[in-house]
Design a protein around this motif. Structure first.
Motif, PDB file in Angstrom:
ATOM      1  N   THR A   1       0.816  -1.158   0.028  1.00 50.74           N
ATOM      2  CA  THR A   1       0.050  -0.158  -0.083  1.00 50.74           C
ATOM      3  C   THR A   1       0.952   1.261  -0.078  1.00 50.74           C
ATOM      4  OG1 THR A   1      -1.658  -1.164   1.235  1.00 50.74           O
ATOM      5  CG2 THR A   1      -1.826   1.105   1.293  1.00 50.74           C
ATOM      6  N   PHE A   2       1.815   1.145   1.013  1.00 52.43           N
ATOM      7  CA  PHE A   2       2.728   2.355   0.835  1.00 52.43           C
ATOM      8  C   PHE A   2       3.632   2.571  -0.470  1.00 52.43           C
ATOM      9  CE2 PHE A   2       7.522   2.851   0.814  1.00 52.43           C
ATOM     10  CZ  PHE A   2       7.553   3.875   1.059  1.00 52.43           C
ATOM     11  N   SER A   3       3.765   1.511  -1.231  1.00 50.07           N
ATOM     12  CA  SER A   3       4.595   1.492  -2.528  1.00 50.07           C
ATOM     13  C   SER A   3       3.565   2.287  -3.470  1.00 50.07           C
ATOM     14  CB  SER A   3       4.960   0.332  -2.961  1.00 50.07           C
ATOM     15  OG  SER A   3       5.878  -0.245  -2.152  1.00 50.07           O
ATOM     16  N   VAL A   4       2.275   1.839  -3.501  1.00 48.76           N
ATOM     17  CA  VAL A   4       1.459   2.236  -4.530  1.00 48.76           C
ATOM     18  C   VAL A   4       1.278   3.849  -4.397  1.00 48.76           C
ATOM     19  CG1 VAL A   4      -1.090   2.155  -5.185  1.00 48.76           C
ATOM     20  CG2 VAL A   4       0.170   0.119  -4.872  1.00 48.76           C
ATOM     21  N   LEU A   5       1.035   4.015  -2.821  1.00 43.86           N
ATOM     22  CA  LEU A   5       0.577   5.536  -2.488  1.00 43.86           C
ATOM     23  C   LEU A   5       1.960   6.294  -2.883  1.00 43.86           C
ATOM     24  CD1 LEU A   5      -0.994   4.924   0.868  1.00 43.86           C
ATOM     25  CD2 LEU A   5      -1.980   5.904  -1.025  1.00 43.86           C
ATOM     26  N   LEU A   6       3.137   6.079  -2.656  1.00 43.71           N
ATOM     27  CA  LEU A   6       4.134   6.941  -2.827  1.00 43.71           C
ATOM     28  C   LEU A   6       4.418   6.953  -4.364  1.00 43.71           C
ATOM     29  CD1 LEU A   6       6.409   8.414  -1.916  1.00 43.71           C
ATOM     30  CD2 LEU A   6       8.111   6.247  -1.819  1.00 43.71           C
ATOM     31  N   ALA A   7       4.168   5.998  -5.199  1.00 41.24           N
ATOM     32  CA  ALA A   7       4.360   5.878  -6.551  1.00 41.24           C
ATOM     33  C   ALA A   7       3.308   7.046  -7.174  1.00 41.24           C
ATOM     34  CB  ALA A   7       4.246   4.590  -7.171  1.00 41.24           C
TER      35      ALA A   7
ATOM     36  N   ILE B   1      -0.233   5.451   4.477  1.00 36.94           N
ATOM     37  CA  ILE B   1      -0.361   6.995   4.082  1.00 36.94           C
ATOM     38  C   ILE B   1       0.664   7.450   5.097  1.00 36.94           C
ATOM     39  CG2 ILE B   1      -1.569   9.061   4.152  1.00 36.94           C
ATOM     40  CD1 ILE B   1      -4.052   7.799   3.359  1.00 36.94           C
ATOM     41  N   ILE B   2       0.741   7.096   6.339  1.00 42.01           N
ATOM     42  CA  ILE B   2       1.615   7.804   7.312  1.00 42.01           C
ATOM     43  C   ILE B   2       3.015   7.221   6.971  1.00 42.01           C
ATOM     44  CG2 ILE B   2       2.414   7.515   9.504  1.00 42.01           C
ATOM     45  CD1 ILE B   2      -0.399   7.033  10.467  1.00 42.01           C
ATOM     46  N   SER B   3       3.258   6.182   6.331  1.00 40.55           N
ATOM     47  CA  SER B   3       4.560   5.530   6.044  1.00 40.55           C
ATOM     48  C   SER B   3       5.159   6.303   4.816  1.00 40.55           C
ATOM     49  CB  SER B   3       4.612   4.449   5.568  1.00 40.55           C
ATOM     50  OG  SER B   3       4.419   3.519   6.529  1.00 40.55           O
ATOM     51  N   VAL B   4       4.006   7.065   3.980  1.00 38.93           N
ATOM     52  CA  VAL B   4       4.545   7.972   2.858  1.00 38.93           C
ATOM     53  C   VAL B   4       4.994   9.068   3.476  1.00 38.93           C
ATOM     54  CG1 VAL B   4       3.650   9.108   0.685  1.00 38.93           C
ATOM     55  CG2 VAL B   4       2.904   6.793   1.250  1.00 38.93           C
ATOM     56  N   ILE B   5       4.244   9.690   4.117  1.00 33.57           N
ATOM     57  CA  ILE B   5       4.862  11.195   4.696  1.00 33.57           C
ATOM     58  C   ILE B   5       6.153  11.159   5.652  1.00 33.57           C
ATOM     59  CG2 ILE B   5       4.255  12.965   6.413  1.00 33.57           C
ATOM     60  CD1 ILE B   5       2.315  12.657   3.921  1.00 33.57           C
ATOM     61  N   ASN B   6       6.312   9.976   6.135  1.00 35.87           N
ATOM     62  CA  ASN B   6       7.562   9.436   6.855  1.00 35.87           C
ATOM     63  C   ASN B   6       8.578   9.575   5.774  1.00 35.87           C
ATOM     64  OD1 ASN B   6       6.245   7.096   9.104  1.00 35.87           O
ATOM     65  ND2 ASN B   6       6.236   9.050   9.147  1.00 35.87           N
ATOM     66  N   GLU B   7       8.457   8.781   4.654  1.00 38.20           N
ATOM     67  CA  GLU B   7       9.326   8.906   3.514  1.00 38.20           C
ATOM     68  C   GLU B   7       9.598  10.093   2.981  1.00 38.20           C
ATOM     69  OE1 GLU B   7      11.885   6.195   1.450  1.00 38.20           O
ATOM     70  OE2 GLU B   7      11.033   5.946   3.242  1.00 38.20           O
ATOM     71  N   LEU B   8       8.513  10.824   2.621  1.00 41.91           N
ATOM     72  CA  LEU B   8       8.602  12.249   2.092  1.00 41.91           C
ATOM     73  C   LEU B   8       9.499  13.088   2.860  1.00 41.91           C
ATOM     74  CD1 LEU B   8       5.247  12.577   0.521  1.00 41.91           C
ATOM     75  CD2 LEU B   8       7.243  11.880  -0.582  1.00 41.91           C
TER      76      LEU B   8
ATOM     77  N   PHE C   1       2.011   9.648  -5.683  1.00 45.00           N
ATOM     78  CA  PHE C   1       2.520  11.107  -5.374  1.00 45.00           C
ATOM     79  C   PHE C   1       3.684  11.411  -6.270  1.00 45.00           C
ATOM     80  CE2 PHE C   1       5.547  13.660  -3.217  1.00 45.00           C
ATOM     81  CZ  PHE C   1       4.810  14.976  -3.082  1.00 45.00           C
ATOM     82  N   LEU C   2       4.523  10.497  -6.585  1.00 46.85           N
ATOM     83  CA  LEU C   2       5.689  10.724  -7.332  1.00 46.85           C
ATOM     84  C   LEU C   2       5.064  10.904  -8.692  1.00 46.85           C
ATOM     85  CD1 LEU C   2       8.344   8.487  -5.955  1.00 46.85           C
ATOM     86  CD2 LEU C   2       8.278  10.898  -5.611  1.00 46.85           C
ATOM     87  N   THR C   3       4.000  10.515  -9.112  1.00 47.91           N
ATOM     88  CA  THR C   3       3.334  10.357 -10.601  1.00 47.91           C
ATOM     89  C   THR C   3       3.032  11.659 -10.980  1.00 47.91           C
ATOM     90  OG1 THR C   3       3.390   8.159 -10.775  1.00 47.91           O
ATOM     91  CG2 THR C   3       2.160   9.396 -12.288  1.00 47.91           C
ATOM     92  N   ASP C   4       1.885  12.227  -9.893  1.00 50.46           N
ATOM     93  CA  ASP C   4       1.184  13.317 -10.018  1.00 50.46           C
ATOM     94  C   ASP C   4       0.911  14.159  -8.922  1.00 50.46           C
ATOM     95  OD1 ASP C   4      -0.894  11.926  -8.726  1.00 50.46           O
ATOM     96  OD2 ASP C   4      -1.795  11.458 -10.637  1.00 50.46           O
ATOM     97  N   GLY C   5       1.601  13.974  -7.835  1.00 44.88           N
ATOM     98  CA  GLY C   5       1.396  14.789  -6.621  1.00 44.88           C
ATOM     99  C   GLY C   5       0.131  14.587  -5.839  1.00 44.88           C
ATOM    100  N   THR C   6      -0.772  13.634  -6.053  1.00 36.73           N
ATOM    101  CA  THR C   6      -1.982  13.321  -5.498  1.00 36.73           C
ATOM    102  C   THR C   6      -1.995  12.032  -4.508  1.00 36.73           C
ATOM    103  OG1 THR C   6      -2.897  11.586  -7.248  1.00 36.73           O
ATOM    104  CG2 THR C   6      -3.050  14.260  -7.623  1.00 36.73           C
ATOM    105  N   LEU C   7      -2.935  11.858  -3.646  1.00 38.63           N
ATOM    106  CA  LEU C   7      -3.149  10.893  -2.730  1.00 38.63           C
ATOM    107  C   LEU C   7      -4.126   9.884  -3.511  1.00 38.63           C
ATOM    108  CD1 LEU C   7      -2.814   9.505  -0.159  1.00 38.63           C
ATOM    109  CD2 LEU C   7      -4.651  10.780   0.779  1.00 38.63           C
ATOM    110  N   ALA C   8      -3.528   8.548  -3.545  1.00 39.48           N
ATOM    111  CA  ALA C   8      -4.599   7.595  -4.085  1.00 39.48           C
ATOM    112  C   ALA C   8      -5.521   6.977  -3.231  1.00 39.48           C
ATOM    113  CB  ALA C   8      -3.586   6.486  -4.658  1.00 39.48           C
TER     114      ALA C   8
END
Length: 229
Positions: A97-103, A142-149, A105-112
């Protein structure tokens, strides 16, 4: 106890153990795929902005290959027993889920959305009682994505992408606002949500630094964010 009862109990225990092992086999396959996803995404911290699309394209076949694993798990889990076995796949599912969400964001800056993440991983709505992406796992992703960002905000500047921290800052604050509106009763999820304020602070420090050094202007970044929305 009656020996016949003990024999029946032993048979039930043995059957459940065998069933658990079959599920674990699929989970192990899933875990291997999520490790590949995260290893590819980890390269974003050392990849120039112009090369990120190619990096994300490498994820596509990995996401597609998850469809087969999801189907195998759904077929293995008896109907309405998702909560009995869920802990076996929670960790890899959150990683995926983290991977899909981060990908995204990196693609179009949105939240899946949750449904779009499930679709990306091949998880069907009709499997809800057997294998599904529940809100708790989605929120952890989602939280993991923000941690990574918060980490990426620093590394992007090192690579010369001075606008990335501002885009990340806007996104992180929107996510934080959304979480603030939820009635979080899960202690683990609540504790992880509380860490977001530290990630946002770290991102804001990077934004402050690049704007102070006049490497990017806030007005230009705001225009860029609006054009993406």
């Amino acid at each position: 106890m009656d020996p016949r009862d003990l024999g029946l109990i032993n048979e039930l225990l043995e059957g459940e153990a065998q069933h658990k092992e079959r599920i674990r086999e699929h989970v192990v396959t899933f875990e291997k795929k999520t490790r590949v996803m995260t290893s590819i995404l980890d390269k974003v911290h050392s990849t120039p902005k112009s090369d990120i699309p190619a990096l994300l394209e490498a994820l596509r076949p990995i996401f597609d290959s998850c469809h087969e694993v999801a189907a195998a798990l759904a077929e293995t889990i008896p109907r309405d027993e998702v909560w009995k076995w869920k802990d076996l796949w929670t960790t890899p599912l959150r990683a995926a889920t983290f991977s899909v969400l981060l990908a995204r964001f990196l693609t179009d800056g949105t939240l899946a959305t949750l449904p779009s993440v499930a679709e990306q991983l091949g998880i069907r709505e009709e499997w809800k009682g057997r294998f599904s992406l529940v809100p708790e796992d989605y929120l952890h992703g989602i939280i993991s994505v923000i941690n990574e960002l918060s980490r990426l905000a620093v590394n992007a500047v090192t690579l010369g992408d001075f606008e990335a921290p501002l885009r990340i800052s806007v996104f992180a604050k929107e996510v934080f606002t959304g979480f603030s509106m939820l009635n979080l009763k899960n202690d683990a999820l609540r504790r992880r949500f509380d860490t977001l304020k530290y990630d946002i602070k770290k991102i804001e420090e990077v934004v402050y630094d690049v704007t102070l050094r006049k490497l990017v202007s806030l007005s230009e970044s705001a225009t860029d964010v609006e054009s993406r929305s």
